[in-house]
Design an enzyme around this catalytic site. Structure first.
Site, PDB file in Angstrom:
ATOM      1  N   LYS A  42      26.699  -4.901 -11.287  1.00 31.76           N
ATOM      2  CA  LYS A  42      26.526  -5.822 -12.379  1.00 31.76           C
ATOM      3  C   LYS A  42      26.255  -5.081 -13.680  1.00 31.76           C
ATOM      4  CE  LYS A  42      23.938  -8.828  -9.273  1.00 31.76           C
ATOM      5  NZ  LYS A  42      22.547  -9.331  -8.990  1.00 31.76           N
ATOM      6  N   GLY A  43      25.844  -3.805 -13.542  1.00 33.93           N
ATOM      7  CA  GLY A  43      25.303  -3.071 -14.679  1.00 33.93           C
ATOM      8  C   GLY A  43      26.203  -2.972 -15.890  1.00 33.93           C
ATOM      9  N   ASP A  65      24.589   8.877 -12.875  1.00 26.53           N
ATOM     10  CA  ASP A  65      23.323   9.527 -12.590  1.00 26.53           C
ATOM     11  C   ASP A  65      23.624  10.680 -11.620  1.00 26.53           C
ATOM     12  OD1 ASP A  65      20.572   9.870 -12.413  1.00 26.53           O
ATOM     13  OD2 ASP A  65      20.276   8.260 -10.987  1.00 26.53           O
TER      14      ASP A  65
HETATM   15  P1  IMP Z   1      24.633   7.334  -9.246  1.00 28.39           P
HETATM   16  O1  IMP Z   1      25.410   6.966  -8.044  1.00 28.39           O
HETATM   17  O2  IMP Z   1      23.376   8.075  -8.913  1.00 28.39           O
HETATM   18  O3  IMP Z   1      25.455   8.055 -10.301  1.00 28.39           O
HETATM   19  O4  IMP Z   1      24.074   6.015  -9.888  1.00 28.39           O
HETATM   20  C1  IMP Z   1      24.891   5.079 -10.387  1.00 28.39           C
HETATM   21  C2  IMP Z   1      24.236   3.714 -10.423  1.00 28.39           C
HETATM   22  O5  IMP Z   1      22.813   3.759 -10.306  1.00 28.39           O
HETATM   23  C3  IMP Z   1      24.497   3.131 -11.766  1.00 28.39           C
HETATM   24  O6  IMP Z   1      25.692   2.434 -11.779  1.00 28.39           O
HETATM   25  C4  IMP Z   1      23.303   2.239 -11.978  1.00 28.39           C
HETATM   26  O7  IMP Z   1      23.568   0.970 -11.449  1.00 28.39           O
HETATM   27  C5  IMP Z   1      22.186   2.900 -11.218  1.00 28.39           C
HETATM   28  N1  IMP Z   1      21.325   3.693 -12.123  1.00 28.39           N
HETATM   29  C6  IMP Z   1      21.273   5.026 -12.276  1.00 28.39           C
HETATM   30  N2  IMP Z   1      20.378   5.405 -13.191  1.00 28.39           N
HETATM   31  C7  IMP Z   1      19.844   4.263 -13.664  1.00 28.39           C
HETATM   32  C8  IMP Z   1      18.854   3.983 -14.677  1.00 28.39           C
HETATM   33  O8  IMP Z   1      18.279   4.847 -15.354  1.00 28.39           O
HETATM   34  N3  IMP Z   1      18.578   2.659 -14.854  1.00 28.39           N
HETATM   35  C9  IMP Z   1      19.174   1.661 -14.156  1.00 28.39           C
HETATM   36  N4  IMP Z   1      20.105   1.880 -13.231  1.00 28.39           N
HETATM   37  C10 IMP Z   1      20.433   3.171 -12.981  1.00 28.39           C
HETATM   38 MG    MG Z   2      26.309   0.576 -12.116  1.00 32.88          MG
END
Ligand code: IMP
Ligand code: MG
Length: 189
Positions: free
Chosen positions: A47-48, A107
């Site tokens: 949803k982000g 992230d």
């Molecule tokens: P990754 O798989 O670790 O790259 O994370 C991706 C998903 O984690 C993103 O699409 C976000 O939904 C969530 N996410 C990562 N960091 C944050 C943050 O600082 N705030 C809120 N959601 C986050």
């Molecule tokens: Mg996301």
């Protein structure tokens, strides 16, 4: 007792409404130049990325289509547990199409590493990643965005679509949530 205001849960703002608007216009222009005449499919990773997606596609000044994908990586915490799940797949075929994945934040990179693997297996004509925010310090996969709005420090951020425990997505800016708020929510579970 006075009711708390949602904005008081934010320690400081890292991208204001105005800064986001300017950045979205800038990326929209770049995408218009690159994809002119290619009728790309913009993929909203729910949803982000809802607000970023909706603002960005309106800055794309040519024919395009849109589709939605929902994935989840986190529970109600702030650390990726390494598990990615597709909760809602695309409705359209992306074979031989130009695909632009629109994400809120990169992230660890685990989510996009997984999603690009799945989408590439469907043989799109091209695939690119656009992310509003990037936290390169935390990367665990060899994957980087093609377009990024803001590179940020290793802080948990909320607003403009991003949540903490499903809250704060409605804030019009991106800010760092106060540690005490995170602790309060985690202790109440
Ligand atoms: P990754 O798989 O670790 O790259 O994370 C991706 C998903 O984690 C993103 O699409 C976000 O939904 C969530 N996410 C990562 N960091 C944050 C943050 O600082 N705030 C809120 N959601 C986050
Ligand atoms: Mg996301």
């Amino acid at each position: 007792m006075e009711r708390p205001n949602i904005n008081d849960d934010i320690a400081y703002i890292i991208a204001s409404e105005q800064q986001i608007k300017e950045k979205v216009e800038e990326i929209g222009k770049l995408l218009t130049e690159r994809y002119r005449g290619k009728n790309p499919i913009f993929v909203c990773v729910m949803k982000g990325s809802i607000h970023f997606f909706s603002d960005l596609v309106r800055q794309f000044d040519d024919y395009c289509e849109i589709d939605f994908l929902a994935s989840s990586a986190y529970g109600n915490g702030t650390v990726n547990n390494g598990i990615v799940k597709i909760n809602k797949d695309l409705d359209m075929s992306i074979t031989d199409r130009h695909v632009i994945i629109v994400e809120d934040i990169m992230d660890s990179g685990v989510t996009l590493n997984y999603l690009t693997g799945v989408l590439n297996s469907r043989k799109p004509a091209s695939l690119c990643i656009v992310t509003l925010l990037d936290k390169p310090e935390r990367r665990r996969c060899a994957i980087n965005p093609d377009y990024c709005g803001f590179v940020i420090d290793d802080k948990f951020v909320v607003g403009y679509g991003l949540d903490f425990a499903q809250v704060y997505r409605n804030l019009p800016y991106v800010g760092v949530i106060k540690d005490e708020v995170v602790a309060r929510v985690q202790n109440s579970k």
